[in-house]
Write an enzyme that holds these catalytic residues in place. Structure first.
Site: not given
Ligand SMILES: Nc1ncnc2c1ncn2[C@@H]1O[C@H](COP(=O)(O)OP(=O)(O)OP(=O)(O)O)[C@@H](O)[C@H]1O
Ligand SMILES: Nc1nc2c(c(=O)[nH]1)N=C(CO)CN2
Length: 165
Positions: A98, A100
């Site tokens: 993942d 972000d």
């Molecule tokens: N700052 C950001 N970084 C990464 N992805 C983002 C961001 N803002 C919005 N998104 C959107 O979120 C989508 C990814 O969602 P994903 O299912 O991976 O969320 P998650 O990793 O489960 O949860 P979280 O976003 O809480 O970490 C990407 O396709 C993107 O379009």
């Molecule tokens: N400790 C931890 N927990 C998670 C994480 C992660 O990177 N670390 N990512 C998630 C979905 O983005 C949901 N939960």
């Protein structure tokens, strides 16, 4: 002419397969991406999963110097996630990788597919602990608080430094 770089902070996480190897390979791939220079990387941390029951995560953060736009950076991050075999399953469920996008200079962006700062970063010890290691004085532009200040507001007891890296 000198090129104009922005600075961006990203978070990395994995809790399936071989997380340490995957995260190292993801960073290497990022560093080889045109328009991206790896400025700093944090240690890795073993963290208790937030969300549904699942294995512990390995988490870390990195600072990038980028010549590309936030949208282009997101596209690169999503492509690297795909490359390392991420299968999207349940919300907040386990994943091989993942990535972000947390911060991009002091930009505030609210687009349907991209929010900067990352909307949940301020409440996540698994993001703030590694980020504070490499960017303690960076101000999250919505709150105006430094990463170090934000870290003081969260419980970091489930975030443990991995020493053998
Ligand atoms: N700052 C950001 N970084 C990464 N992805 C983002 C961001 N803002 C919005 N998104 C959107 O979120 C989508 C990814 O969602 P994903 O299912 O991976 O969320 P998650 O990793 O489960 O949860 P979280 O976003 O809480 O970490 C990407 O396709 C993107 O379009
Ligand atoms: N400790 C931890 N927990 C998670 C994480 C992660 O990177 N670390 N990512 C998630 C979905 O983005 C949901 N939960």
């Amino acid at each position: 002419m000198s090129k104009k770089f922005a600075r961006s902070a990203i978070a990395l996480g994995s809790n399936m397969g071989d997380p340490q190897r995957t995260l190292a390979a993801a960073l290497e791939t990022l560093a080889q991406t045109p328009g991206i220079i790896l400025e700093a990387k944090s240690s890795w941390y073993r963290t208790k999963a937030v969300g549904p029951p699942q294995p512990d995560y390995l988490n870390g953060c990195s600072i990038l110097q980028v010549e590309i736009s936030p949208q282009a950076l997101l596209t690169s991050l999503l492509a690297i996630e795909q490359k390392f075999g991420r299968v999207r399953r349940e919300h907040w469920g386990p994943r091989t990788l993942d990535l972000d996008l947390l911060l991009y200079d002091d930009l505030i962006l609210n687009e349907p597919n991209l929010q900067i700062p990352h909307p949940r970063m301020h409440e996540r010890a698994f993001v703030l602990v590694p980020l504070a290691e490499i960017a303690p004085n960076w101000r999250e532009p919505l709150s105006g608080c430094t990463i170090e200040n934000l870290l003081q507001e969260v419980d970091r007891s489930d975030v443990h430094l991995v020493k053998d890296e």
